[in-house]
Design a protein around this motif. Structure first.
Motif, PDB file in Angstrom:
ATOM      1  N   GLY A   1      58.932  60.844  -6.846  1.00 56.20           N
ATOM      2  CA  GLY A   1      59.404  59.556  -7.353  1.00 56.20           C
ATOM      3  C   GLY A   1      60.202  58.788  -6.334  1.00 56.20           C
ATOM      4  O   GLY A   1      61.045  57.967  -6.704  1.00 56.20           O
ATOM      5  N   GLY A   2      59.944  59.036  -5.050  1.00 53.29           N
ATOM      6  CA  GLY A   2      60.701  58.411  -3.980  1.00 53.29           C
ATOM      7  C   GLY A   2      61.686  59.401  -3.381  1.00 53.29           C
ATOM      8  O   GLY A   2      61.638  60.600  -3.661  1.00 53.29           O
ATOM      9  N   TRP A   3      62.563  58.874  -2.543  1.00 51.00           N
ATOM     10  CA  TRP A   3      63.499  59.730  -1.818  1.00 51.00           C
ATOM     11  C   TRP A   3      64.912  59.168  -1.902  1.00 51.00           C
ATOM     12  O   TRP A   3      65.115  57.956  -1.859  1.00 51.00           O
ATOM     13  CB  TRP A   3      63.073  59.866  -0.352  1.00 51.00           C
ATOM     14  CG  TRP A   3      61.763  60.577  -0.208  1.00 51.00           C
ATOM     15  CD1 TRP A   3      60.517  60.039  -0.386  1.00 51.00           C
ATOM     16  CD2 TRP A   3      61.563  61.941   0.111  1.00 51.00           C
ATOM     17  NE1 TRP A   3      59.553  60.987  -0.204  1.00 51.00           N
ATOM     18  CE2 TRP A   3      60.157  62.171   0.118  1.00 51.00           C
ATOM     19  CE3 TRP A   3      62.417  63.000   0.400  1.00 51.00           C
ATOM     20  CZ2 TRP A   3      59.610  63.415   0.394  1.00 51.00           C
ATOM     21  CZ3 TRP A   3      61.879  64.237   0.690  1.00 51.00           C
ATOM     22  CH2 TRP A   3      60.484  64.446   0.684  1.00 51.00           C
ATOM     23  N   THR A   4      65.886  60.064  -2.008  1.00 55.91           N
ATOM     24  CA  THR A   4      67.298  59.682  -2.083  1.00 55.91           C
ATOM     25  C   THR A   4      68.009  60.176  -0.831  1.00 55.91           C
ATOM     26  O   THR A   4      68.049  61.387  -0.585  1.00 55.91           O
ATOM     27  CB  THR A   4      67.967  60.305  -3.324  1.00 55.91           C
ATOM     28  OG1 THR A   4      67.302  59.867  -4.503  1.00 55.91           O
ATOM     29  CG2 THR A   4      69.432  59.913  -3.385  1.00 55.91           C
TER      30      THR A   4
ATOM     31  N   ASP B   1      71.154  49.332  -1.575  1.00 56.95           N
ATOM     32  CA  ASP B   1      70.037  48.640  -0.937  1.00 56.95           C
ATOM     33  C   ASP B   1      69.030  48.296  -2.027  1.00 56.95           C
ATOM     34  O   ASP B   1      68.343  49.177  -2.550  1.00 56.95           O
ATOM     35  CB  ASP B   1      69.398  49.534   0.126  1.00 56.95           C
ATOM     36  CG  ASP B   1      68.341  48.796   0.948  1.00 56.95           C
ATOM     37  OD1 ASP B   1      67.416  48.211   0.350  1.00 56.95           O
ATOM     38  OD2 ASP B   1      68.448  48.809   2.192  1.00 56.95           O
ATOM     39  N   ALA B   2      68.969  47.011  -2.368  1.00 53.89           N
ATOM     40  CA  ALA B   2      68.129  46.585  -3.482  1.00 53.89           C
ATOM     41  C   ALA B   2      66.656  46.830  -3.206  1.00 53.89           C
ATOM     42  O   ALA B   2      65.879  47.115  -4.129  1.00 53.89           O
ATOM     43  CB  ALA B   2      68.371  45.105  -3.775  1.00 53.89           C
ATOM     44  N   GLU B   3      66.243  46.723  -1.951  1.00 51.81           N
ATOM     45  CA  GLU B   3      64.828  46.916  -1.627  1.00 51.81           C
ATOM     46  C   GLU B   3      64.447  48.384  -1.732  1.00 51.81           C
ATOM     47  O   GLU B   3      63.415  48.733  -2.319  1.00 51.81           O
ATOM     48  CB  GLU B   3      64.542  46.393  -0.219  1.00 51.81           C
ATOM     49  CG  GLU B   3      63.083  46.498   0.167  1.00 51.81           C
ATOM     50  CD  GLU B   3      62.805  45.927   1.555  1.00 51.81           C
ATOM     51  OE1 GLU B   3      61.683  46.107   2.041  1.00 51.81           O
ATOM     52  OE2 GLU B   3      63.720  45.311   2.136  1.00 51.81           O
TER      53      GLU B   3
ATOM     54  N   TYR C   1      71.300  54.076  -2.514  1.00 51.47           N
ATOM     55  CA  TYR C   1      72.574  53.861  -1.836  1.00 51.47           C
ATOM     56  C   TYR C   1      72.456  54.323  -0.392  1.00 51.47           C
ATOM     57  O   TYR C   1      71.899  55.386  -0.099  1.00 51.47           O
ATOM     58  CB  TYR C   1      73.697  54.631  -2.536  1.00 51.47           C
ATOM     59  CG  TYR C   1      74.216  53.952  -3.778  1.00 51.47           C
ATOM     60  CD1 TYR C   1      75.131  52.905  -3.681  1.00 51.47           C
ATOM     61  CD2 TYR C   1      73.794  54.351  -5.045  1.00 51.47           C
ATOM     62  CE1 TYR C   1      75.617  52.276  -4.818  1.00 51.47           C
ATOM     63  CE2 TYR C   1      74.279  53.726  -6.186  1.00 51.47           C
ATOM     64  CZ  TYR C   1      75.188  52.691  -6.060  1.00 51.47           C
ATOM     65  OH  TYR C   1      75.663  52.059  -7.176  1.00 51.47           O
ATOM     66  N   LEU C   2      73.021  53.529   0.512  1.00 49.11           N
ATOM     67  CA  LEU C   2      73.022  53.843   1.935  1.00 49.11           C
ATOM     68  C   LEU C   2      74.467  53.842   2.431  1.00 49.11           C
ATOM     69  O   LEU C   2      75.337  53.225   1.824  1.00 49.11           O
ATOM     70  CB  LEU C   2      72.189  52.818   2.716  1.00 49.11           C
ATOM     71  CG  LEU C   2      70.709  52.720   2.333  1.00 49.11           C
ATOM     72  CD1 LEU C   2      70.016  51.651   3.157  1.00 49.11           C
ATOM     73  CD2 LEU C   2      70.017  54.070   2.513  1.00 49.11           C
TER      74      LEU C   2
ATOM     75  N   GLY D   1      68.822  60.045   6.219  1.00 47.67           N
ATOM     76  CA  GLY D   1      70.098  59.902   5.550  1.00 47.67           C
ATOM     77  C   GLY D   1      70.573  58.461   5.476  1.00 47.67           C
ATOM     78  O   GLY D   1      71.457  58.144   4.691  1.00 47.67           O
ATOM     79  N   ARG D   2      69.977  57.606   6.279  1.00 50.30           N
ATOM     80  CA  ARG D   2      70.310  56.192   6.135  1.00 50.30           C
ATOM     81  C   ARG D   2      69.066  55.345   5.855  1.00 50.30           C
ATOM     82  O   ARG D   2      68.982  54.172   6.200  1.00 50.30           O
ATOM     83  CB  ARG D   2      71.097  55.666   7.327  1.00 50.30           C
ATOM     84  CG  ARG D   2      70.396  55.604   8.652  1.00 50.30           C
ATOM     85  CD  ARG D   2      71.393  55.211   9.740  1.00 50.30           C
ATOM     86  NE  ARG D   2      70.715  54.754  10.952  1.00 50.30           N
ATOM     87  CZ  ARG D   2      70.505  53.478  11.255  1.00 50.30           C
ATOM     88  NH1 ARG D   2      70.905  52.537  10.413  1.00 50.30           N
ATOM     89  NH2 ARG D   2      69.901  53.140  12.375  1.00 50.30           N
ATOM     90  N   GLY D   3      68.090  56.006   5.214  1.00 52.87           N
ATOM     91  CA  GLY D   3      66.961  55.276   4.660  1.00 52.87           C
ATOM     92  C   GLY D   3      65.773  55.090   5.582  1.00 52.87           C
ATOM     93  O   GLY D   3      64.846  54.358   5.233  1.00 52.87           O
ATOM     94  N   LEU D   4      65.762  55.734   6.746  1.00 53.16           N
ATOM     95  CA  LEU D   4      64.622  55.602   7.666  1.00 53.16           C
ATOM     96  C   LEU D   4      63.549  56.622   7.294  1.00 53.16           C
ATOM     97  O   LEU D   4      63.830  57.697   6.785  1.00 53.16           O
ATOM     98  CB  LEU D   4      65.081  55.812   9.107  1.00 53.16           C
ATOM     99  CG  LEU D   4      66.177  54.855   9.602  1.00 53.16           C
ATOM    100  CD1 LEU D   4      66.571  55.171  11.028  1.00 53.16           C
ATOM    101  CD2 LEU D   4      65.728  53.400   9.475  1.00 53.16           C
TER     102      LEU D   4
END
Length: 1000
Positions: free
Chosen positions: A418-421, A437-439, A443-444, A458-461
């Motif tokens: 279901g995605g990644w956190t 991060d709305a896109e 949370y970042l 860890g920062r959304g990459l």
């Protein structure tokens, strides 16, 4: 059997088979397997039961975030551990494991009746039930709840293992050894920085271990990984630590690391520690912890065989295990498509890829078709079939948000994503801010409070190339922050699996949402409807929702459930996720053994036993000891044939008649120095200090802000700007902390320095009419005659050739001196005084005699005659309050109405009508012993002794309105059902005029 092993896949050592047991059945795996991977290889998916409903549960993840596959492990006598994650426990020959939370067996669990009665156990049911009949609480409800509470069985035997602890310092600590962490380590290591790279797994590599098809700089991923790790190992400034979890991130870059040392070994060397706690202080920290795959919330999503797609990929490529031969993939993110492709390439018959997104990249669709995999974009999952193992997944097309007719897809595994956190637990420990991060719908990391850098997923990459590049950047930034400079390396990555995706609330269903068992928190059995119920019942904040439902309160700290729970709660409230809030992540990152925290502090080392320099002499002379705070103190010195009563009586007689010697080294000692030392003392203590002359001493009383007595002691003024402060034995650290707190937070303008000197001085007390005669020949540089050195004075001199601070004071009512000499000379001085004192029949006495002698004089012991609610007025010590002082700690509280109200408990003396009866300390006091029970208790006995000097018992007590009850007879019920009558008196039983202090 290993029916689900795939030839040519994985990194386990197939040349070394390993046998272990699970629930009494022996299974075989290979060196390098975890319990989970080995059981999956044998086709075992059912590994436990859920906490509340006792639903069958199987493995969900392949890492430390695992919520379901918790097992009990036995490593020998006394070495049972509950709630071990099967995904993290490595197997070894003879390992014994067992499932939890079931009876009588895992496949047939009578507790599953709760699942049938699920409507009775909705969120918050414990707030609404067990209310009637009231009498059932003690006899039925509470015993039943206590029996059901807890996950796993608590160990019942003493833990025989050794747990070590050490400190470490480094320039750069890197947490997480995936591609970004390794790139950071290479960058910082090449710059010459002292680097520590830690990872919780037994093997470093992270995503690279699960993505062998990727190439880096023209090398296969695993070949590049081996080369990178070899380069790091060759650097003397780099340390790699596997099986090491960064469990907490504390102030000023202090990181707690727990290193597992022997849990993977069949044979452990005697004396080898099981775990080691590292307290590491890093100048810079890089967090490269990656991201955690998010489950999908739909009816039946907890059935064994439903697991994360990324986990299935890990089991395949790292362990060589197919989690299913006919899997269905359910996803909203591209990453699960690659898991499906790996499964198909390994021989699995992938039934379908079900994607909740209506549109998916054409390239992914083409790759699926080339492998003969059916693709179902724009579909939802609305249920599963199967109880102990998933057999089918029900899927429905979704048009305009509404599900169409469903169809069943037969399968033996459902792989979801279901995605990644981003994993930001450690970053959150620092109180750094998290930005929404709305896109990305995640949370970042935002504002930082420590010297920390976050890298990679860890920062959304997403993607290995991005992770390597960002890890290099983070490492270079850390080096530059240390004053270094280095160029950044670049990496060429081939066949990188980049992708995108979306996150969702619970999936749309064509069935009744109220009956759907769509789980958000697998371990605590929290469903989507539970969260929506919490919102309907008034829970507006996610913190309230968490506590009402227990979502995120399990041992995984909400790693899988928090974001799904937040998304559903936000939807129910009609708000964006940031408006609902975010739960607080707290240490430890993963469950940590008590042993790791305790370290060497167990058994005799649980608390350090502090001993004075004179302790060994006391032991050699037959002293009995008692613990006082952290100190071992001589209690009494029995001679042959004496019991305690006889020994104490002799010690009291000898001290009163001639001279006694007492080891007072344990008294707390603090130096208060500086130009503002006098003002500081005036503010801290109730007494005035401005006019106290140099060389004089005064009794000091310390209160809390509430006006209650906290500590006391004699304080000597050594110079205008220096005070020698003594405290109670148990209060030394507390008083110093209190002083530091006020100095740093309330009065930072005062120029004062505080130094603990408790261990610097050995203190010997001489008391009795011959004390001066014994001491005088040893004193150099001071006149200690009665006129030159009056009571309550202090002088710096030499005693027996040793530098000394010599006080004339008394805690016994007799002529007394306290001799402070450097600790290293304490025993030598004691022995000289002891030898010289033989002509006076000197007697060594212990703490029990000290207590009797001081009680005869009415001197209090803080914490015994006070209980945290006694003021100076209550203790009859108004004289210790500086009436003209503008302020001191606790002054305002002394004027509160309840503090000055009549009827407060006050310290008085008690004399029993039968002089031979010694009251029990703590005994309650009543006015009328014939009143009905429960009797009204008006006070209690604080101190009680036999006084050899007075030939009778004496006691002190706090009694309501005690000062107004003088000569009144009160009653003390005894344990045997009797009653003792006693008369209320003053607290000074012996020499109230103080004549004994005036001995020439």
């Amino acid at each position: 059997m290993n029916d689900f092993r795939v030839s040519g896949r994985g990194r386990v050592n197939r040349a070394k088979p390993v046998s272990f047991s699970f629930d009494g059945t022996t299974y075989q795996g290979f060196e390098g397997d975890t319990v989970a991977s080995a059981l999956l290889a044998n086709g075992v998916h059912l590994m436990g039961r859920s906490f509340k409903y006792h639903r069958p549960r199987g493995v969900v993840t392949a890492g430390s975030e695992e919520p379901n596959a918790l097992v009990g492990t036995t490593r020998g006598k006394g070495r049972f551990e509950p709630n071990t994650r099967a995904t993290m426990q490595e197997i070894y020959p003879g390992l014994i494991t067992e499932s939890q939370n079931k009876w009588p067996s895992l496949k047939f669990d009578l507790g599953a009746i709760n699942d049938r009665l699920y409507m009775l156990f909705s969120a918050g049911f414990y707030y609404k039930t067990f209310m009637w009949p009231r009498s059932f609480w003690d006899s039925v409800y509470e015993p039943m709840i206590r029996k059901a509470a807890g996950l796993g069985k608590a160990p019942s035997e003493a833990d025989p293992d050794i747990y070590a602890s050490r400190y470490m310092h480094c320039d750069v600590l890197i947490v997480g050894a995936g591609p970004s962490g390794i790139a950071s380590a290479l960058t910082a290591g090449r710059a010459g920085s002292k680097v520590v790279l830690v990872d919780e797994n037994p093997e470093m590599g992270g995503t690279l271990l699960s993505e062998p098809s990727v190439s880096i700089d023209g090398q296969a991923a695993w070949d590049w990984l081996a080369g990178a790790l070899a380069e790091l190992d060759a650097m003397p400034n780099v340390r790699r630590m596997t099986r090491t979890t960064a469990m907490g991130y504390y102030h000023q870059n202090m990181i707690g690391l727990v290193q597992k040392l022997t849990d993977h070994m069949a044979e452990v060397k005697p004396g080898a520690p099981r775990e080691r706690m590292w307290r590491l202080r890093a100048r810079e920290v890089v967090l490269a912890q990656g991201a955690i795959e998010r489950p999908m919330v739909f009816d039946g999503n907890d059935c064994p065989g439903v697991m994360m797609a990324g986990a299935a990929q890990t089991f395949l490529n790292r362990f060589g295990v197919l989690v299913g031969k006919k899997p269905v993939v359910l996803t909203s993110h591209d990453s699960a498509w690659y898991s499906a492709f790996d499964m198909a390439d390994a021989g699995a018959d992938v039934v379908a890829i079900v994607d909740t997104r209506p549109e998916v990249s054409a390239e992914l669709m083409q790759q699926a078709r080339s492998r003969g995999i059916e693709t179902l974009p724009g579909h939802s999952a609305t249920g599963t079939r199967g109880r102990l193992r998933v057999k089918a997944l029900r899927v429905n097309p979704v048009r305009n948000g509404k599900p169409g007719a469903g169809r069943m897809l037969s399968c033996d595994a459902v792989l979801v994503c279901g995605g990644w956190t981003p994993s930001l637990h450690l970053f959150s420990h620092t109180k750094g801010s998290l930005d929404w991060d709305a896109e990305a719908r995640a949370y970042l990391p935002g504002r930082k409070t420590e010297d920390v850098h976050i890298a990679g997923a860890g920062r959304g990459l997403w993607g290995i190339a991005a992770a390597l590049e960002d890890g290099t950047r983070a490492g270079a930034e850390a080096v530059r922050s240390l004053g270094g400079n280095i160029g950044t390396a670049t990496y060429q990555v081939g066949d990188d699996r980049i992708g995108t995706g979306i996150t969702q609330k619970e999936l749309p269903t064509d069935r009744s949402p109220g009956k759907a068992k769509a789980f958000v928190d697998f371990q605590n059995d929290v469903t989507a409807k539970d969260i929506r119920l919490a919102v309907r019942e008034g829970m507006k904040s996610i913190e309230h929702v968490k506590r009402y439902t227990t979502n995120g309160m399990a041992t995984d700290q909400g790693k899988l459930s928090n974001m799904n729970g937040l998304t559903i709660a936000a939807d129910a409230l009609g708000k964006e996720a940031p408006q609902v809030g975010l739960t607080t992540f707290r240490p430890p990152y993963t469950p940590t053994t008590f042993g790791a925290f305790a370290g060497y502090h167990k058994g005799a080392h649980f608390e350090v036993t502090r001993k004075t320099p004179i302790d060994a002499w006391a032991e050699e002379h037959g002293a009995e000891f008692e613990p006082v705070a952290l100190w071992r103190r001589a209690w009494y010195f029995p001679k042959a044939g004496e019991d305690m009563h006889q020994a104490v009586a002799r010690e009291c007689r000898s001290t009163r008649q001639s001279v006694g010697i007492f080891d007072a080294s344990t008294l707390g000692k603090i130096e208060v120095a500086g130009p503002d030392a006098t003002e500081f003392m005036n503010r801290m203590y109730t007494n005035p200090w401005t006019k106290l002359g140099i060389g004089r001493a005064r009794y000091g009383l310390l209160l809390g802000e509430d006006g209650f007595i906290r500590d006391d002691g004699v304080i000597g003024r050594m110079r205008d700007d220096l005070f020698h402060v003594t405290t109670t034995t148990g209060g030394a650290a507390r008083v110093l902390n209190m002083m530091e707190d006020y100095l740093q937070t309330e009065w930072p303008d005062l120029k004062v320095w505080l130094t603990s000197t408790t261990e610097e001085w050995a203190t010997i007390a001489l008391n009795g009419p011959n004390a001066r005669k014994l001491l005088q020949p040893f004193v150099e540089g001071a006149d200690i005659s009665a006129d030159a050195m009056p009571h309550m004075s202090v002088v710096e001199c030499r005693v027996a050739g040793f530098p000394s601070r010599l006080f004339r004071l008394s805690f016994t009512g007799e002529l007394g001196f306290e001799i402070n000499v450097p600790a290293r000379h304490g025993r030598e001085l004691w022995e000289k005084l002891w030898q010289a004192g033989q002509r006076y029949d000197i007697c060594a006495y212990g703490t029990e005699t000290m207590h009797v002698l001081r009680a005869e004089k009415g001197f209090i012991i803080v914490g015994q005659d006070t209980d945290g609610t006694v003021t100076p007025q209550d203790a009859g010590m108004d004289w210790a309050i500086g009436k003209k002082k503008p302020d001191f700690v606790g002054k305002r509280s002394l004027a509160r109405p309840d503090i000055v109200a009549p009827g407060r408990k006050q310290l008085v003396g008690l004399l029993t009508e039968d002089p031979g009866t010694v009251l029990t300390e703590g005994a309650q006091i009543v006015e009328d012993p014939h009143q009905p029970k429960p009797m009204k208790m008006i006070g209690h006995v604080t101190s009680s002794y036999w006084s050899e000097t007075l030939g009778r018992s004496i006691a002190m007590a706090v009694i309501e309105g005690g000062f107004d009850r003088m000569e009144e007879i009160l009653h003390i019920p005894t344990e045997d059902g009797g009653v003792v009558a006693a008369k209320v008196t003053g607290t000074q039983f012996y020499d109230p005029a103080g004549e004994r202090l005036k001995v020439e």
